[in-house]
Design a protein around this motif. Structure first.
Motif, PDB file in Angstrom:
ATOM      1  N   SER A  53       0.814  -1.219   0.000  1.00 22.61           N
ATOM      2  CA  SER A  53       0.000   0.000   0.000  1.00 22.61           C
ATOM      3  C   SER A  53       0.852   1.274   0.000  1.00 22.61           C
ATOM      4  O   SER A  53       0.324   2.369  -0.167  1.00 22.61           O
ATOM      5  CB  SER A  53      -0.953   0.009   1.196  1.00 22.61           C
ATOM      6  N   ASP A  54       2.162   1.141   0.163  1.00 18.78           N
ATOM      7  CA  ASP A  54       3.043   2.310   0.130  1.00 18.78           C
ATOM      8  C   ASP A  54       3.232   2.802  -1.306  1.00 18.78           C
ATOM      9  O   ASP A  54       3.208   2.012  -2.247  1.00 18.78           O
ATOM     10  CB  ASP A  54       4.406   1.972   0.741  1.00 18.78           C
ATOM     11  N   LEU A  55       3.409   4.087  -1.451  1.00 17.20           N
ATOM     12  CA  LEU A  55       3.595   4.684  -2.784  1.00 17.20           C
ATOM     13  C   LEU A  55       5.085   4.798  -3.082  1.00 17.20           C
ATOM     14  O   LEU A  55       5.685   5.868  -3.022  1.00 17.20           O
ATOM     15  CB  LEU A  55       2.905   6.045  -2.869  1.00 17.20           C
ATOM     16  N   ILE A  56       5.677   3.632  -3.411  1.00 17.12           N
ATOM     17  CA  ILE A  56       7.086   3.577  -3.785  1.00 17.12           C
ATOM     18  C   ILE A  56       7.204   2.993  -5.186  1.00 17.12           C
ATOM     19  O   ILE A  56       6.236   2.452  -5.731  1.00 17.12           O
ATOM     20  CB  ILE A  56       7.925   2.751  -2.792  1.00 17.12           C
ATOM     21  N   VAL A  57       8.402   3.088  -5.740  1.00 22.11           N
ATOM     22  CA  VAL A  57       8.655   2.551  -7.066  1.00 22.11           C
ATOM     23  C   VAL A  57      10.076   2.000  -7.114  1.00 22.11           C
ATOM     24  O   VAL A  57      10.967   2.482  -6.414  1.00 22.11           O
ATOM     25  CB  VAL A  57       8.447   3.642  -8.153  1.00 22.11           C
ATOM     26  N   ALA A  58      10.253   0.973  -7.922  1.00 23.64           N
ATOM     27  CA  ALA A  58      11.584   0.428  -8.207  1.00 23.64           C
ATOM     28  C   ALA A  58      12.001   0.933  -9.580  1.00 23.64           C
ATOM     29  O   ALA A  58      11.233   0.844 -10.537  1.00 23.64           O
ATOM     30  CB  ALA A  58      11.550  -1.096  -8.188  1.00 23.64           C
ATOM     31  N   LEU A  59      13.211   1.469  -9.652  1.00 25.10           N
ATOM     32  CA  LEU A  59      13.759   1.928 -10.929  1.00 25.10           C
ATOM     33  C   LEU A  59      14.557   0.803 -11.565  1.00 25.10           C
ATOM     34  O   LEU A  59      15.079  -0.072 -10.881  1.00 25.10           O
ATOM     35  CB  LEU A  59      14.715   3.104 -10.709  1.00 25.10           C
TER      36      LEU A  59
END
Length: 130
Positions: A53-59
């Motif tokens: 539910s966290d607003l993170i991203v993997a590049l």
């Protein structure tokens, strides 16, 4: 679970906006195409634990590993904690860089399910214009 979706998305890393075409480089996330996916989170390359539910991203590992100041220790990568905003058909989501995606091409992004759903349904494939 890995899933994808076909969208056109405009991304800007670190609020970098350019009216003219630019040559992609490690600190510039404008110009290029990529795909977006979502993944189940946990302990990330930046050394913190997150939930879906966290607003993170993997590049992409190509971008993550070549970011200026990156060292052999991914936990200390200066790109960790930076924000980017993805826009699609009137929707947008701002996510924080928190992970490294080894299966991603240079401009691909791997969202949490919550971040992905902010742009489109999880059953879709995300084709991003970056």
């Amino acid at each position: 679970m890995l899933s994808s979706l076909t969208l056109s998305v405009t991304l800007c890393l670190f609020a970098l906006v350019s009216a003219r075409p630019v040559i992609p480089r490690a600190t510039d996330f404008t110009g290029g195409t990529g795909q977006g996916t979502y993944y189940d989170t946990g302990l990330t390359s930046c050394g913190k634990t997150y939930t879906d539910s966290d607003l993170i991203v993997a590049l992409s590992h190509f971008f993550y590993d070549t970011y200026p100041g990156a060292t052999a220790n991914p936990n200390n990568n200066p790109v960790c904690g930076k924000k980017l905003t993805a826009h699609y058909q009137g929707k947008s989501v701002t996510v924080t860089v928190a992970d490294r995606c080894t299966g991603c091409a240079m401009y691909d992004l791997d969202f949490t399910p919550t971040g992905f759903e902010a742009l489109s349904d999880l059953s879709q494939f995300l084709e991003m214009l970056i």
